[in-house]
Design an enzyme around this catalytic site. Sequence first.
Site, PDB file in Angstrom:
ATOM      1  N   HIS A 182       0.796  -1.234   0.000  1.00 24.42           N
ATOM      2  CA  HIS A 182       0.000   0.000   0.000  1.00 24.42           C
ATOM      3  C   HIS A 182       0.824   1.277   0.000  1.00 24.42           C
ATOM      4  O   HIS A 182       0.262   2.368  -0.116  1.00 24.42           O
ATOM      5  CB  HIS A 182      -1.038  -0.014   1.136  1.00 24.42           C
ATOM      6  CG  HIS A 182      -0.505   0.171   2.516  1.00 24.42           C
ATOM      7  ND1 HIS A 182      -0.658   1.346   3.196  1.00 24.42           N
ATOM      8  CD2 HIS A 182       0.136  -0.661   3.354  1.00 24.42           C
ATOM      9  CE1 HIS A 182      -0.124   1.211   4.410  1.00 24.42           C
ATOM     10  NE2 HIS A 182       0.367   0.001   4.521  1.00 24.42           N
ATOM     11  N   CYS A 185       0.277   4.756  12.058  1.00 27.79           N
ATOM     12  CA  CYS A 185       0.004   3.656  12.995  1.00 27.79           C
ATOM     13  C   CYS A 185      -0.130   4.152  14.430  1.00 27.79           C
ATOM     14  O   CYS A 185      -0.685   3.464  15.275  1.00 27.79           O
ATOM     15  CB  CYS A 185       1.114   2.615  12.944  1.00 27.79           C
ATOM     16  SG  CYS A 185       1.298   1.905  11.327  1.00 27.79           S
TER      17      CYS A 185
HETATM   18  N1  PLP Z   1       7.603   0.010   8.178  1.00 31.66           N
HETATM   19  C1  PLP Z   1       7.509   1.287   7.800  1.00 31.66           C
HETATM   20  C2  PLP Z   1       8.756   2.092   7.619  1.00 31.66           C
HETATM   21  C3  PLP Z   1       6.266   1.869   7.564  1.00 31.66           C
HETATM   22  O1  PLP Z   1       6.182   3.148   7.185  1.00 31.66           O
HETATM   23  C4  PLP Z   1       5.105   1.073   7.744  1.00 31.66           C
HETATM   24  C5  PLP Z   1       3.753   1.668   7.554  1.00 31.66           C
HETATM   25  O2  PLP Z   1       3.494   2.785   7.883  1.00 31.66           O
HETATM   26  C6  PLP Z   1       5.261  -0.265   8.157  1.00 31.66           C
HETATM   27  C7  PLP Z   1       6.516  -0.754   8.362  1.00 31.66           C
HETATM   28  C8  PLP Z   1       4.072  -1.154   8.393  1.00 31.66           C
HETATM   29  O3  PLP Z   1       3.433  -1.463   7.197  1.00 31.66           O
HETATM   30  P1  PLP Z   1       2.032  -2.230   7.200  1.00 31.66           P
HETATM   31  O4  PLP Z   1       0.998  -1.186   7.378  1.00 31.66           O
HETATM   32  O5  PLP Z   1       1.959  -2.898   5.875  1.00 31.66           O
HETATM   33  O6  PLP Z   1       2.076  -3.219   8.302  1.00 31.66           O
END
Ligand code: PLP
Length: 392
Positions: free
Chosen positions: A201, A338
């Site tokens: 995504h 997140c």
């Molecule tokens: N790692 C980084 C650097 C990210 O920016 C993100 C999402 O914001 C993730 C991991 C986690 O991705 P996912 O939403 O697919 O778990």
Amino acid sequence: MICLDHNATTPVLPEVYEAMLPYFTEQWGNPSSSYKFGAKLKTVIETARAQVAELIGAQSRDVIFTSCATESNNAAIQAALKANPGKRHIGTSAVEHSSVLNYCMTLEKEGYRVTYLPVDREGLLKLADLQNAVTDETAVVSLMWANNETGVLFPVKEIAEICRARGVLYHCDAVQAAGKVTIDVSRDSGMQADYLSLTGHKFHAPKGIGALYVRRKSPFSPYLYGGHQERGWRGGTENVALIAGMGKAAEFARKHLPDYEKKVRPMRDALEEGILGYPRPSDGRGAGGEGIPNTELNGHKTQRLANATNITFHGIESEALLILLDQEAICASSGSACLADSDESSHVVNAMKPESAASRQMIRFSLGLENTLEDVDTAVAAVQRAVKALQS
Ligand code: PLP
């Protein structure tokens, strides 16, 4: 709506949507079935695997599909730890994504020792710190390629070399790098990470599909136990539609990588100059830009992604500014999506400038392919209005 928050997520491209549709409608079989209606979908999965592998200079068979990068990050670290049961130390940085940091903190509770390497005021890592942190006890080092909040790039090739030389497994979270910079993990010329995480995504595939690259001969054990899918490395019936979408998006990202920089960097620079101001050109031709007073860039000026800028607005709370921008239909953020619903200030800016209030007074802007220079002008004007309103 003007979205300046593409490090949170990106829109699904029309061609990606088209590529997924048949697997939601007519072709709904299970790829593990023995009859053709299902089994023929294996080819769809393998085509997508090849497309994702090509984006990172890997061989198809070294790529596993997962549900997201959170899973990929957790799976890689767990596999490295399981392969080294006698080693109880992990090296990472203070500015990783929560999917690495929170997992490491959980592992600390289980008795592991974790070193969170610091960064300097520009968000850069000192390789000497990594050299000093790695010991015979270190099972794995997990350091990201590009920071999601500042766009700052870590020297991943050198990090991989240090880890190789010390016989330590290296996991790289390359989520924000994919589609923005060249990723090459090939044996001859590429960076030699043992594990590399991606998520669809962030480069125009849907949410809920990720991938993990595992270098040939690097240890791996399943994170999800179940059926024989993904060569027994990840049980669970494959999400054929999302896998096809991630493959198509990876193909698009690879083909359009040179255009990405060309299109996005000038917009990011214009946004940054509109807010931070810029000096009068040294040849005296043209005026400088005043920008918004009391603003400051967080992150190295050049060693960062072309699409991101992270700016402190001294004396103004991030959340207040974001609310006013949202009222003008402008999307930006104060850190990782997140953690947006938590009260936490940015751990990334805090690691860079711990003595200041910058981590509560910053905004992350991250641009994408569908933005225009007009969007940027509108956004700069909206930010100026919002800042004035909050100061009055
Ligand atoms: N790692 C980084 C650097 C990210 O920016 C993100 C999402 O914001 C993730 C991991 C986690 O991705 P996912 O939403 O697919 O778990």
